[in-house]
Design a protein around this motif. Structure first.
Motif, PDB file in Angstrom:
ATOM      1  N   LEU A  28       0.822  -1.208   0.000  1.00  0.00           N
ATOM      2  CA  LEU A  28       0.000   0.000   0.000  1.00  0.00           C
ATOM      3  C   LEU A  28       0.854   1.256   0.000  1.00  0.00           C
ATOM      4  O   LEU A  28       0.393   2.325  -0.367  1.00  0.00           O
ATOM      5  CB  LEU A  28      -0.936  -0.010   1.213  1.00  0.00           C
ATOM      6  N   ALA A  29       2.106   1.141   0.421  1.00  0.00           N
ATOM      7  CA  ALA A  29       2.978   2.308   0.443  1.00  0.00           C
ATOM      8  C   ALA A  29       3.476   2.666  -0.948  1.00  0.00           C
ATOM      9  O   ALA A  29       3.984   3.761  -1.163  1.00  0.00           O
ATOM     10  CB  ALA A  29       4.160   2.048   1.365  1.00  0.00           C
ATOM     11  N   LEU A  30       3.364   1.764  -1.901  1.00  0.00           N
ATOM     12  CA  LEU A  30       3.859   2.033  -3.244  1.00  0.00           C
ATOM     13  C   LEU A  30       2.879   2.838  -4.074  1.00  0.00           C
ATOM     14  O   LEU A  30       3.264   3.469  -5.055  1.00  0.00           O
ATOM     15  CB  LEU A  30       4.178   0.714  -3.957  1.00  0.00           C
ATOM     16  N   THR A  31       1.608   2.791  -3.732  1.00  0.00           N
ATOM     17  CA  THR A  31       0.616   3.543  -4.500  1.00  0.00           C
ATOM     18  C   THR A  31       0.586   4.972  -3.998  1.00  0.00           C
ATOM     19  O   THR A  31       0.603   5.236  -2.802  1.00  0.00           O
ATOM     20  CB  THR A  31      -0.773   2.912  -4.361  1.00  0.00           C
ATOM     21  N   ARG A  32       0.554   5.899  -4.919  1.00  0.00           N
ATOM     22  CA  ARG A  32       0.558   7.321  -4.573  1.00  0.00           C
ATOM     23  C   ARG A  32      -0.867   7.791  -4.316  1.00  0.00           C
ATOM     24  O   ARG A  32      -1.800   7.413  -5.006  1.00  0.00           O
ATOM     25  CB  ARG A  32       1.157   8.122  -5.719  1.00  0.00           C
ATOM     26  N   ASP A  33      -1.023   8.612  -3.316  1.00  0.00           N
ATOM     27  CA  ASP A  33      -2.317   9.198  -2.997  1.00  0.00           C
ATOM     28  C   ASP A  33      -2.483  10.502  -3.774  1.00  0.00           C
ATOM     29  O   ASP A  33      -1.519  11.118  -4.223  1.00  0.00           O
ATOM     30  CB  ASP A  33      -2.429   9.482  -1.500  1.00  0.00           C
ATOM     31  N   ASP A  34      -3.745  10.930  -3.898  1.00  0.00           N
ATOM     32  CA  ASP A  34      -4.011  12.214  -4.522  1.00  0.00           C
ATOM     33  C   ASP A  34      -3.446  13.320  -3.634  1.00  0.00           C
ATOM     34  O   ASP A  34      -3.639  13.346  -2.429  1.00  0.00           O
ATOM     35  CB  ASP A  34      -5.516  12.429  -4.716  1.00  0.00           C
ATOM     36  N   GLY A  35      -2.754  14.250  -4.241  1.00  0.00           N
ATOM     37  CA  GLY A  35      -2.175  15.358  -3.494  1.00  0.00           C
ATOM     38  C   GLY A  35      -0.836  15.019  -2.860  1.00  0.00           C
ATOM     39  O   GLY A  35      -0.270  15.840  -2.155  1.00  0.00           O
ATOM     40  N   ASP A  36      -0.332  13.826  -3.098  1.00  0.00           N
ATOM     41  CA  ASP A  36       0.955  13.425  -2.539  1.00  0.00           C
ATOM     42  C   ASP A  36       2.067  14.085  -3.346  1.00  0.00           C
ATOM     43  O   ASP A  36       2.179  13.872  -4.551  1.00  0.00           O
ATOM     44  CB  ASP A  36       1.076  11.901  -2.592  1.00  0.00           C
ATOM     45  N   ASP A  37       2.864  14.891  -2.686  1.00  0.00           N
ATOM     46  CA  ASP A  37       3.938  15.596  -3.375  1.00  0.00           C
ATOM     47  C   ASP A  37       5.202  15.524  -2.523  1.00  0.00           C
ATOM     48  O   ASP A  37       5.535  16.470  -1.817  1.00  0.00           O
ATOM     49  CB  ASP A  37       3.532  17.049  -3.621  1.00  0.00           C
ATOM     50  N   PRO A  38       5.922  14.393  -2.560  1.00  0.00           N
ATOM     51  CA  PRO A  38       7.113  14.268  -1.730  1.00  0.00           C
ATOM     52  C   PRO A  38       8.249  15.157  -2.230  1.00  0.00           C
ATOM     53  O   PRO A  38       8.367  15.419  -3.428  1.00  0.00           O
ATOM     54  CB  PRO A  38       7.488  12.790  -1.862  1.00  0.00           C
ATOM     55  N   GLY A  39       9.049  15.625  -1.314  1.00  0.00           N
ATOM     56  CA  GLY A  39      10.185  16.464  -1.679  1.00  0.00           C
ATOM     57  C   GLY A  39      11.386  15.613  -2.049  1.00  0.00           C
ATOM     58  O   GLY A  39      11.310  14.397  -2.169  1.00  0.00           O
ATOM     59  N   THR A  40      12.497  16.288  -2.226  1.00  0.00           N
ATOM     60  CA  THR A  40      13.722  15.570  -2.544  1.00  0.00           C
ATOM     61  C   THR A  40      14.245  14.876  -1.295  1.00  0.00           C
ATOM     62  O   THR A  40      14.020  15.330  -0.171  1.00  0.00           O
ATOM     63  CB  THR A  40      14.785  16.538  -3.080  1.00  0.00           C
ATOM     64  N   GLY A  41      14.963  13.797  -1.490  1.00  0.00           N
ATOM     65  CA  GLY A  41      15.504  13.046  -0.371  1.00  0.00           C
ATOM     66  C   GLY A  41      16.715  13.731   0.243  1.00  0.00           C
ATOM     67  O   GLY A  41      17.314  14.639  -0.341  1.00  0.00           O
ATOM     68  N   LEU A  42      17.086  13.283   1.443  1.00  0.00           N
ATOM     69  CA  LEU A  42      18.255  13.826   2.122  1.00  0.00           C
ATOM     70  C   LEU A  42      19.495  13.042   1.703  1.00  0.00           C
ATOM     71  O   LEU A  42      19.437  11.838   1.475  1.00  0.00           O
ATOM     72  CB  LEU A  42      18.092  13.710   3.637  1.00  0.00           C
ATOM     73  N   SER A  43      20.614  13.744   1.651  1.00  0.00           N
ATOM     74  CA  SER A  43      21.867  13.053   1.377  1.00  0.00           C
ATOM     75  C   SER A  43      22.353  12.383   2.659  1.00  0.00           C
ATOM     76  O   SER A  43      21.796  12.596   3.739  1.00  0.00           O
ATOM     77  CB  SER A  43      22.921  14.038   0.854  1.00  0.00           C
ATOM     78  N   VAL A  44      23.411  11.594   2.558  1.00  0.00           N
ATOM     79  CA  VAL A  44      23.946  10.902   3.732  1.00  0.00           C
ATOM     80  C   VAL A  44      24.458  11.911   4.749  1.00  0.00           C
ATOM     81  O   VAL A  44      24.231  11.776   5.956  1.00  0.00           O
ATOM     82  CB  VAL A  44      25.062   9.924   3.308  1.00  0.00           C
ATOM     83  N   VAL A  45      25.134  12.940   4.279  1.00  0.00           N
ATOM     84  CA  VAL A  45      25.682  13.957   5.180  1.00  0.00           C
ATOM     85  C   VAL A  45      24.555  14.709   5.879  1.00  0.00           C
ATOM     86  O   VAL A  45      24.620  14.970   7.088  1.00  0.00           O
ATOM     87  CB  VAL A  45      26.593  14.917   4.393  1.00  0.00           C
ATOM     88  N   GLU A  46      23.519  15.055   5.142  1.00  0.00           N
ATOM     89  CA  GLU A  46      22.378  15.752   5.753  1.00  0.00           C
ATOM     90  C   GLU A  46      21.673  14.860   6.770  1.00  0.00           C
ATOM     91  O   GLU A  46      21.268  15.332   7.834  1.00  0.00           O
ATOM     92  CB  GLU A  46      21.392  16.181   4.671  1.00  0.00           C
ATOM     93  N   THR A  47      21.537  13.590   6.466  1.00  0.00           N
ATOM     94  CA  THR A  47      20.880  12.669   7.386  1.00  0.00           C
ATOM     95  C   THR A  47      21.680  12.514   8.664  1.00  0.00           C
ATOM     96  O   THR A  47      21.127  12.563   9.771  1.00  0.00           O
ATOM     97  CB  THR A  47      20.688  11.295   6.723  1.00  0.00           C
ATOM     98  N   LEU A  48      22.991  12.316   8.536  1.00  0.00           N
ATOM     99  CA  LEU A  48      23.838  12.191   9.736  1.00  0.00           C
ATOM    100  C   LEU A  48      23.837  13.474  10.547  1.00  0.00           C
ATOM    101  O   LEU A  48      23.811  13.443  11.781  1.00  0.00           O
ATOM    102  CB  LEU A  48      25.265  11.813   9.334  1.00  0.00           C
ATOM    103  N   GLY A  49      23.881  14.600   9.875  1.00  0.00           N
ATOM    104  CA  GLY A  49      23.853  15.876  10.594  1.00  0.00           C
ATOM    105  C   GLY A  49      22.555  16.093  11.336  1.00  0.00           C
ATOM    106  O   GLY A  49      22.547  16.565  12.476  1.00  0.00           O
TER     107      GLY A  49
END
Length: 97
Positions: A28-49
């Motif tokens: 169910l997580a693979l199907t996109r919902d209406d109005g779903d607008d995910p942003g860009t992902g975090l890099s490894v450095v941003e995630t660790l920070g």
């Protein structure tokens, strides 16, 4: 009798967990919902920070402020057994003449 109850509780917990995992399908997580607008992902450095360095820095700042702003009297502090404490002097000691 305790082993029987423990086995029954373990089987119940394992069965409940298995049923919950089977009922929540990740497909169910693979199907996109209406109005779903995910942003860009975090890099490894941003995630660790964000999830490692920021909490450590916040902890260090709070601990440092607590230590610097500590106003407790040294006589009121708890010492571990076996350590030498400073002698408490309440008044002046008269010199022997």
């Amino acid at each position: 009798m305790d082993k029987k109850n423990a086995l029954r509780a373990g089987a119940l917990a394992a069965g409940t967990t298995l049923m919950m995992l089977l009922m929540s399908s990740p497909a169910l997580a693979l199907t996109r919902d209406d109005g779903d607008d995910p942003g860009t992902g975090l890099s490894v450095v941003e995630t660790l920070g964000l999830y490692v360095l920021a909490p450590l820095a916040l902890f260090a700042i709070i601990a440092g402020l607590v230590m610097v702003l500590d106003r407790s009297h040294p006589d009121h502090r708890v010492s571990t057994p076996g350590t030498k404490n400073k002698a408490k002097t309440k008044g002046k000691v008269a010199a022997k003449a």
